[in-house]
Design a protein around this motif. Structure first.
Motif, PDB file in Angstrom:
ATOM      1  N   TYR A  88       0.647  -1.223  -0.031  1.00 56.23           N
ATOM      2  CA  TYR A  88      -0.130  -0.107  -0.150  1.00 56.23           C
ATOM      3  C   TYR A  88       0.753   1.146   0.031  1.00 56.23           C
ATOM      4  N   TYR A  89       2.233   1.389   0.657  1.00 61.32           N
ATOM      5  CA  TYR A  89       2.820   2.366   0.779  1.00 61.32           C
ATOM      6  C   TYR A  89       4.116   2.122   0.326  1.00 61.32           C
ATOM      7  N   SER A  90       4.176   1.019  -0.577  1.00 60.81           N
ATOM      8  CA  SER A  90       5.587   0.447  -1.140  1.00 60.81           C
ATOM      9  C   SER A  90       5.376  -0.044  -2.546  1.00 60.81           C
ATOM     10  N   SER A  91       6.407   0.190  -3.581  1.00 59.80           N
ATOM     11  CA  SER A  91       6.030  -0.468  -4.634  1.00 59.80           C
ATOM     12  C   SER A  91       6.624  -1.630  -4.872  1.00 59.80           C
ATOM     13  N   ALA A  92       7.327  -2.227  -3.630  1.00 64.85           N
ATOM     14  CA  ALA A  92       8.168  -3.357  -3.517  1.00 64.85           C
ATOM     15  C   ALA A  92       6.948  -4.626  -3.113  1.00 64.85           C
ATOM     16  N   PRO A  93       7.200  -5.741  -3.603  1.00 59.13           N
ATOM     17  CA  PRO A  93       6.239  -6.829  -3.165  1.00 59.13           C
ATOM     18  C   PRO A  93       6.105  -6.788  -1.618  1.00 59.13           C
TER      19      PRO A  93
END
Length: 143
Positions: free
Chosen positions: A74-79
């Motif tokens: 939600y607050y990250s582009s990482a898995p």
């Protein structure tokens, strides 16, 4: 709840979400309306697309027992992975940690699965970082 996938199937559809965020840094409420659609893409996989006047995006995820594997956070582009905890047949709690913040998100389905009440709390170093409250209404209800 024996099958966590079943709870997600109940959420498939289009929704509007009235959101209120309170960030510890300002303590000032931030209100936003988001529209999202959840589709089932496989036996245990789903896609969530959303949009608002601030952002839009897509998140794909797979249910693996008591874990949700997301292609982004939600607050990250990482898995990210979230541990799920079923409170009852209508309510699931997600526990997720990334970026040094631990999140607890609770979602309860109500009124024949046409309303979702959600709340999120993010904590860092034992202090509240963000609180989110959501009132979500199914948009694709046939009367």
């Amino acid at each position: 709840m024996a099958d966590n996938t079943q709870w997600f199937k109940r959420c498939v559809g289009s929704w509007s979400s009235q959101r209120r965020y309170i960030y510890a840094s300002s303590s000032t409420p931030d209100n936003i309306t988001t529209y999202f659609t959840m589709t089932q893409t496989g036996d245990e996989s789903f896609c969530l697309t959303w949009g608002s006047d601030r952002n839009s995006g897509e998140m794909n995820f797979v249910i693996d027992g008591d874990v949700v594997h997301r292609d982004i956070g939600y607050y990250s582009s990482a898995p990210t992975d979230s541990q799920m905890e079923a409170i009852d047949e209508d309510t699931i709690v997600f526990h997720t940690t990334y970026g040094g913040v631990s999140y607890r998100e609770e979602i309860r389905l109500l009124l024949n699965d046409n309303v979702r009440l959600r709340q999120t709390i993010g904590t860092k170093n034992g202090k509240v970082n963000v609180v989110g409250q959501y009132y979500e209404v199914r948009e694709d209800v046939s009367d």
